[in-house]
Design a protein around this motif. Sequence first.
Motif, PDB file in Angstrom:
ATOM      1  N   PRO A 140      47.792  28.018  46.466  1.00  0.00           N
ATOM      2  CA  PRO A 140      47.112  29.009  45.622  1.00  0.00           C
ATOM      3  C   PRO A 140      45.601  29.037  45.867  1.00  0.00           C
ATOM      4  CG  PRO A 140      47.691  27.060  44.342  1.00  0.00           C
ATOM      5  CD  PRO A 140      48.313  26.885  45.692  1.00  0.00           C
ATOM      6  N   TYR A 141      45.073  30.248  45.816  1.00  0.00           N
ATOM      7  CA  TYR A 141      43.623  30.490  45.935  1.00  0.00           C
ATOM      8  C   TYR A 141      43.047  30.063  47.291  1.00  0.00           C
ATOM      9  CZ  TYR A 141      44.731  30.471  40.992  1.00  0.00           C
ATOM     10  OH  TYR A 141      45.326  30.680  39.784  1.00  0.00           O
ATOM     11  N   SER A 142      43.917  29.876  48.275  1.00  0.00           N
ATOM     12  CA  SER A 142      43.461  29.551  49.625  1.00  0.00           C
ATOM     13  C   SER A 142      43.298  30.835  50.432  1.00  0.00           C
ATOM     14  CB  SER A 142      44.476  28.637  50.319  1.00  0.00           C
ATOM     15  OG  SER A 142      45.715  29.325  50.494  1.00  0.00           O
ATOM     16  N   ASP A 188      46.691  32.457  50.798  1.00  0.00           N
ATOM     17  CA  ASP A 188      47.071  33.147  49.565  1.00  0.00           C
ATOM     18  C   ASP A 188      46.360  34.497  49.456  1.00  0.00           C
ATOM     19  OD1 ASP A 188      47.987  33.765  47.024  1.00  0.00           O
ATOM     20  OD2 ASP A 188      46.427  32.585  46.037  1.00  0.00           O
ATOM     21  N   THR A 189      45.078  34.504  49.729  1.00  0.00           N
ATOM     22  CA  THR A 189      44.304  35.751  49.647  1.00  0.00           C
ATOM     23  C   THR A 189      44.809  36.783  50.650  1.00  0.00           C
ATOM     24  OG1 THR A 189      42.345  34.500  48.955  1.00  0.00           O
ATOM     25  CG2 THR A 189      41.990  36.743  49.777  1.00  0.00           C
TER      26      THR A 189
END
Length: 306
Positions: free
Chosen positions: A124-126, A129-130
Amino acid sequence: MLMFILRRLMQTIPVVIGVTFVVFFIMQLVPGDPAVLLAGEGASKETIAAIREQLGLNRPLFVQYFDYLMNVFRGDFGVSLKNSQPVLDEVLVRLPITMELAFFSIIITIVLGMAAGIISAIKPYSLTDTAVMIVALLGISLPSFWFGLMLMYFFSVKLQILPVAGWDSILHTILPALTLGAGGAAIVARMTRSSMLEVIRQDYIRTARAKGLRERVIIYKHGLRNALIPVITVVGLQFGALLGGTVLVESIFAINGLGRMIVDSIRMRDLPMVQGGVLVASLVFVVVNLLVDVLYRFFNKRIELN
Protein backbone atom coordinates in the motif's frame (compact mmCIF):
# COMPACT_ATOMS: atom_id res chain seq x y z
CA MET A 1 -30.87 -23.16 1.04
CA LEU A 2 -33.59 -24.69 -1.15
CA MET A 3 -36.28 -22.47 0.41
CA PHE A 4 -34.07 -19.44 -0.13
CA ILE A 5 -33.66 -20.26 -3.82
CA LEU A 6 -37.40 -20.83 -4.22
CA ARG A 7 -38.17 -17.48 -2.56
CA ARG A 8 -35.72 -15.68 -4.82
CA LEU A 9 -37.23 -17.33 -7.89
CA MET A 10 -40.66 -16.15 -6.81
CA GLN A 11 -39.28 -12.63 -6.53
CA THR A 12 -38.46 -12.69 -10.24
CA ILE A 13 -42.19 -12.40 -11.06
CA PRO A 14 -42.46 -8.69 -10.13
CA VAL A 15 -39.11 -8.14 -11.87
CA VAL A 16 -40.52 -9.61 -15.10
CA ILE A 17 -43.63 -7.46 -14.83
CA GLY A 18 -41.59 -4.33 -14.15
CA VAL A 19 -39.19 -4.94 -17.05
CA THR A 20 -41.98 -5.60 -19.54
CA PHE A 21 -43.89 -2.51 -18.35
CA VAL A 22 -40.93 -0.14 -18.65
CA VAL A 23 -39.73 -1.46 -22.02
CA PHE A 24 -43.22 -1.53 -23.53
CA PHE A 25 -44.07 2.07 -22.70
CA ILE A 26 -40.61 3.45 -23.48
CA MET A 27 -40.85 1.92 -26.96
CA GLN A 28 -44.06 3.86 -27.48
CA LEU A 29 -41.97 7.04 -27.29
CA VAL A 30 -39.72 5.99 -30.19
CA PRO A 31 -40.63 7.97 -33.34
CA GLY A 32 -42.19 6.07 -36.22
CA ASP A 33 -45.07 3.69 -36.79
CA PRO A 34 -44.27 -0.04 -37.12
CA ALA A 35 -47.16 -0.38 -39.56
CA VAL A 36 -45.66 2.30 -41.83
CA LEU A 37 -42.23 0.64 -41.64
CA LEU A 38 -43.71 -2.72 -42.62
CA ALA A 39 -45.95 -1.35 -45.39
CA GLY A 40 -43.33 1.01 -46.86
CA GLU A 41 -43.37 4.77 -47.30
CA GLY A 42 -45.51 4.65 -50.44
CA ALA A 43 -48.25 2.50 -48.92
CA SER A 44 -51.82 3.75 -48.85
CA LYS A 45 -53.66 4.67 -45.65
CA GLU A 46 -55.92 1.66 -46.12
CA THR A 47 -52.93 -0.70 -46.21
CA ILE A 48 -51.40 0.88 -43.13
CA ALA A 49 -54.73 0.69 -41.29
CA ALA A 50 -55.08 -2.98 -42.23
CA ILE A 51 -51.60 -3.75 -40.88
CA ARG A 52 -52.36 -1.89 -37.65
CA GLU A 53 -55.54 -3.90 -37.32
CA GLN A 54 -53.70 -7.15 -37.97
CA LEU A 55 -51.00 -6.37 -35.39
CA GLY A 56 -53.48 -5.04 -32.84
CA LEU A 57 -51.80 -1.62 -32.76
CA ASN A 58 -55.13 0.22 -32.88
CA ARG A 59 -56.15 -1.10 -29.45
CA PRO A 60 -55.53 0.89 -26.21
CA LEU A 61 -51.94 0.63 -24.96
CA PHE A 62 -52.84 -0.96 -21.64
CA VAL A 63 -54.88 -3.63 -23.45
CA GLN A 64 -51.90 -4.36 -25.70
CA TYR A 65 -49.59 -4.55 -22.69
CA PHE A 66 -51.89 -6.83 -20.68
CA ASP A 67 -52.25 -9.24 -23.60
CA TYR A 68 -48.47 -9.31 -24.05
CA LEU A 69 -47.88 -9.94 -20.36
CA MET A 70 -50.31 -12.86 -20.28
CA ASN A 71 -48.61 -14.36 -23.34
CA VAL A 72 -45.19 -14.04 -21.68
CA PHE A 73 -46.32 -16.05 -18.66
CA ARG A 74 -47.50 -18.72 -21.11
CA GLY A 75 -44.07 -18.77 -22.76
CA ASP A 76 -45.21 -16.90 -25.88
CA PHE A 77 -42.98 -13.88 -26.53
CA GLY A 78 -44.77 -12.96 -29.73
CA VAL A 79 -43.67 -12.79 -33.34
CA SER A 80 -41.08 -10.44 -34.84
CA LEU A 81 -42.56 -7.63 -36.91
CA LYS A 82 -39.49 -7.72 -39.12
CA ASN A 83 -39.31 -11.34 -40.27
CA SER A 84 -42.46 -12.96 -38.72
CA GLN A 85 -40.32 -15.43 -36.79
CA PRO A 86 -41.06 -16.37 -33.15
CA VAL A 87 -39.23 -13.96 -30.87
CA LEU A 88 -38.11 -16.64 -28.42
CA ASP A 89 -36.49 -18.67 -31.21
CA GLU A 90 -34.55 -15.62 -32.42
CA VAL A 91 -33.47 -14.72 -28.89
CA LEU A 92 -32.29 -18.25 -28.09
CA VAL A 93 -30.16 -18.26 -31.26
CA ARG A 94 -28.42 -15.01 -30.29
CA LEU A 95 -28.22 -15.54 -26.50
CA PRO A 96 -25.37 -18.13 -26.46
CA ILE A 97 -23.11 -15.73 -28.37
CA THR A 98 -23.76 -12.92 -25.90
CA MET A 99 -23.34 -15.26 -22.93
CA GLU A 100 -20.02 -16.49 -24.33
CA LEU A 101 -18.83 -12.89 -24.73
CA ALA A 102 -20.00 -12.02 -21.20
CA PHE A 103 -18.29 -15.15 -19.80
CA PHE A 104 -14.87 -14.32 -21.28
CA SER A 105 -15.29 -10.69 -20.24
CA ILE A 106 -16.10 -11.55 -16.62
CA ILE A 107 -13.08 -13.87 -16.50
CA ILE A 108 -10.89 -10.96 -17.61
CA THR A 109 -12.62 -8.71 -15.08
CA ILE A 110 -12.01 -11.13 -12.19
CA VAL A 111 -8.45 -12.18 -13.05
CA LEU A 112 -7.05 -8.74 -13.91
CA GLY A 113 -9.05 -6.90 -11.26
CA MET A 114 -8.28 -9.19 -8.34
CA ALA A 115 -4.61 -9.58 -9.28
CA ALA A 116 -4.17 -5.80 -9.48
CA GLY A 117 -6.07 -5.24 -6.23
CA ILE A 118 -4.04 -7.83 -4.31
CA ILE A 119 -0.74 -6.40 -5.57
CA SER A 120 -1.80 -2.90 -4.50
CA ALA A 121 -2.95 -4.11 -1.06
CA ILE A 122 0.28 -6.00 -0.39
CA LYS A 123 2.32 -2.84 -1.06
CA PRO A 124 0.00 0.00 0.00
CA TYR A 125 0.97 3.59 -0.80
CA SER A 126 4.03 2.42 -2.75
CA LEU A 127 4.96 3.32 -6.32
CA THR A 128 3.42 0.02 -7.50
CA ASP A 129 0.18 0.78 -5.66
CA THR A 130 0.00 4.26 -7.17
CA ALA A 131 0.69 2.98 -10.69
CA VAL A 132 -1.95 0.25 -10.44
CA MET A 133 -4.59 2.67 -9.11
CA ILE A 134 -3.81 5.20 -11.88
CA VAL A 135 -4.31 2.46 -14.49
CA ALA A 136 -7.53 1.43 -12.73
CA LEU A 137 -8.77 5.02 -12.78
CA LEU A 138 -8.05 5.21 -16.51
CA GLY A 139 -9.89 1.93 -17.03
CA ILE A 140 -12.99 3.33 -15.34
CA SER A 141 -12.79 6.67 -17.17
CA LEU A 142 -12.14 5.56 -20.75
CA PRO A 143 -15.29 5.03 -22.88
CA SER A 144 -15.57 1.40 -23.93
CA PHE A 145 -16.35 2.27 -27.57
CA TRP A 146 -13.13 4.34 -27.81
CA PHE A 147 -11.07 1.63 -26.10
CA GLY A 148 -12.50 -0.99 -28.45
CA LEU A 149 -11.71 1.06 -31.54
CA MET A 150 -8.14 1.64 -30.29
CA LEU A 151 -7.65 -2.08 -29.70
CA MET A 152 -9.03 -2.81 -33.14
CA TYR A 153 -6.75 -0.22 -34.77
CA PHE A 154 -3.60 -1.37 -32.97
CA PHE A 155 -3.95 -5.17 -32.96
CA SER A 156 -5.99 -5.69 -36.14
CA VAL A 157 -5.00 -2.86 -38.49
CA LYS A 158 -1.42 -2.10 -37.47
CA LEU A 159 -0.08 -5.41 -36.13
CA GLN A 160 -2.60 -7.61 -37.99
CA ILE A 161 -2.42 -10.34 -35.35
CA LEU A 162 -6.11 -10.44 -34.39
CA PRO A 163 -9.27 -10.39 -36.51
CA VAL A 164 -11.10 -7.09 -36.86
CA ALA A 165 -14.65 -8.33 -36.34
CA GLY A 166 -16.89 -11.40 -36.34
CA TRP A 167 -17.30 -14.36 -34.01
CA ASP A 168 -15.84 -17.43 -35.70
CA SER A 169 -12.93 -18.55 -33.49
CA ILE A 170 -11.32 -18.03 -30.09
CA LEU A 171 -9.20 -15.24 -31.60
CA HIS A 172 -12.37 -13.28 -32.35
CA THR A 173 -13.24 -13.22 -28.62
CA ILE A 174 -10.04 -11.50 -27.43
CA LEU A 175 -10.64 -7.88 -28.45
CA PRO A 176 -14.38 -7.75 -27.60
CA ALA A 177 -13.78 -9.44 -24.24
CA LEU A 178 -10.94 -7.04 -23.40
CA THR A 179 -13.09 -4.08 -24.40
CA LEU A 180 -15.98 -5.25 -22.28
CA GLY A 181 -13.97 -6.49 -19.29
CA ALA A 182 -11.42 -3.69 -18.86
CA GLY A 183 -13.73 -1.23 -17.13
CA GLY A 184 -15.05 -3.91 -14.78
CA ALA A 185 -11.49 -5.04 -13.97
CA ALA A 186 -10.66 -1.51 -12.84
CA ILE A 187 -13.68 -1.42 -10.51
CA VAL A 188 -12.89 -4.88 -9.10
CA ALA A 189 -9.24 -3.85 -8.57
CA ARG A 190 -10.23 -0.85 -6.45
CA MET A 191 -12.74 -2.88 -4.42
CA THR A 192 -10.26 -5.74 -3.89
CA ARG A 193 -7.59 -3.33 -2.69
CA SER A 194 -9.96 -1.61 -0.28
CA SER A 195 -11.32 -4.89 1.11
CA MET A 196 -7.88 -6.48 1.43
CA LEU A 197 -6.45 -3.44 3.26
CA GLU A 198 -9.28 -3.66 5.76
CA VAL A 199 -8.82 -7.41 6.30
CA ILE A 200 -5.03 -7.47 6.67
CA ARG A 201 -5.30 -4.98 9.56
CA GLN A 202 -7.43 -7.40 11.58
CA ASP A 203 -6.15 -9.12 14.72
CA TYR A 204 -6.31 -12.65 13.29
CA ILE A 205 -3.92 -11.62 10.49
CA ARG A 206 -1.44 -10.29 13.05
CA THR A 207 -1.85 -13.53 14.99
CA ALA A 208 -1.12 -15.58 11.87
CA ARG A 209 2.04 -13.56 11.28
CA ALA A 210 3.08 -13.99 14.92
CA LYS A 211 2.76 -17.77 14.49
CA GLY A 212 5.31 -17.59 11.68
CA LEU A 213 3.04 -18.48 8.77
CA ARG A 214 4.34 -17.63 5.34
CA GLU A 215 3.09 -14.32 3.95
CA ARG A 216 1.65 -16.02 0.88
CA VAL A 217 -0.46 -18.35 3.07
CA ILE A 218 -1.64 -15.40 5.17
CA ILE A 219 -2.65 -13.33 2.14
CA TYR A 220 -4.34 -15.99 0.05
CA LYS A 221 -5.75 -18.39 2.65
CA HIS A 222 -6.73 -16.09 5.49
CA GLY A 223 -6.88 -12.62 3.96
CA LEU A 224 -8.34 -13.07 0.50
CA ARG A 225 -11.09 -15.48 1.53
CA ASN A 226 -12.50 -12.98 4.03
CA ALA A 227 -12.06 -10.07 1.64
CA LEU A 228 -14.04 -11.75 -1.15
CA ILE A 229 -17.57 -10.94 0.05
CA PRO A 230 -17.71 -7.31 -1.16
CA VAL A 231 -15.73 -8.29 -4.25
CA ILE A 232 -18.30 -10.96 -5.14
CA THR A 233 -21.02 -8.32 -4.84
CA VAL A 234 -19.21 -6.06 -7.28
CA VAL A 235 -18.58 -8.92 -9.71
CA GLY A 236 -22.28 -9.82 -9.67
CA LEU A 237 -23.25 -6.24 -10.43
CA GLN A 238 -20.58 -6.04 -13.11
CA PHE A 239 -22.10 -9.01 -14.90
CA GLY A 240 -25.26 -6.97 -15.34
CA ALA A 241 -23.16 -4.09 -16.67
CA LEU A 242 -21.46 -6.50 -19.08
CA LEU A 243 -24.82 -7.63 -20.44
CA GLY A 244 -25.71 -3.99 -21.04
CA GLY A 245 -22.29 -3.30 -22.56
CA THR A 246 -22.73 -6.04 -25.15
CA VAL A 247 -25.19 -3.75 -26.95
CA LEU A 248 -22.32 -1.42 -27.83
CA VAL A 249 -19.47 -3.91 -28.15
CA GLU A 250 -21.39 -6.27 -30.43
CA SER A 251 -22.19 -3.37 -32.72
CA ILE A 252 -18.53 -2.27 -32.86
CA PHE A 253 -17.17 -5.76 -33.60
CA ALA A 254 -20.09 -6.90 -35.80
CA ILE A 255 -21.09 -9.75 -33.49
CA ASN A 256 -24.56 -11.19 -34.08
CA GLY A 257 -25.47 -11.49 -30.43
CA LEU A 258 -28.42 -10.45 -28.33
CA GLY A 259 -27.20 -6.89 -27.85
CA ARG A 260 -26.88 -6.19 -31.56
CA MET A 261 -30.28 -7.79 -32.15
CA ILE A 262 -31.85 -5.37 -29.64
CA VAL A 263 -30.22 -2.36 -31.35
CA ASP A 264 -31.41 -3.46 -34.79
CA SER A 265 -34.90 -4.11 -33.43
CA ILE A 266 -35.10 -0.64 -31.86
CA ARG A 267 -34.22 0.90 -35.22
CA MET A 268 -37.01 -1.09 -36.86
CA ARG A 269 -39.41 -0.46 -33.95
CA ASP A 270 -39.77 -4.22 -33.68
CA LEU A 271 -41.41 -4.03 -30.25
CA PRO A 272 -41.85 -7.79 -29.58
CA MET A 273 -38.18 -8.44 -30.40
CA VAL A 274 -36.94 -5.62 -28.15
CA GLN A 275 -39.13 -6.75 -25.28
CA GLY A 276 -38.08 -10.38 -25.66
CA GLY A 277 -34.37 -9.54 -25.79
CA VAL A 278 -34.45 -7.21 -22.78
CA LEU A 279 -36.62 -9.60 -20.77
CA VAL A 280 -34.31 -12.58 -21.33
CA ALA A 281 -31.24 -10.47 -20.46
CA SER A 282 -32.98 -9.35 -17.26
CA LEU A 283 -33.76 -12.94 -16.29
CA VAL A 284 -30.12 -13.91 -16.84
CA PHE A 285 -29.07 -11.07 -14.55
CA VAL A 286 -31.53 -12.22 -11.86
CA VAL A 287 -30.12 -15.77 -12.01
CA VAL A 288 -26.54 -14.46 -11.73
CA ASN A 289 -27.45 -12.43 -8.64
CA LEU A 290 -29.01 -15.56 -7.14
CA LEU A 291 -25.72 -17.40 -7.68
CA VAL A 292 -23.87 -14.50 -6.05
CA ASP A 293 -26.06 -14.80 -2.94
CA VAL A 294 -25.32 -18.53 -2.76
CA LEU A 295 -21.58 -17.82 -3.07
CA TYR A 296 -21.83 -15.53 -0.05
CA ARG A 297 -22.74 -18.54 2.04
CA PHE A 298 -19.98 -20.65 0.49
CA PHE A 299 -17.21 -18.17 1.32
CA ASN A 300 -18.57 -17.14 4.71
CA LYS A 301 -20.52 -19.74 6.70
CA ARG A 302 -21.62 -17.09 9.21
CA ILE A 303 -23.87 -15.40 6.64
CA GLU A 304 -27.51 -16.43 6.91
CA LEU A 305 -29.57 -16.58 3.73
CA ASN A 306 -33.03 -15.09 4.32
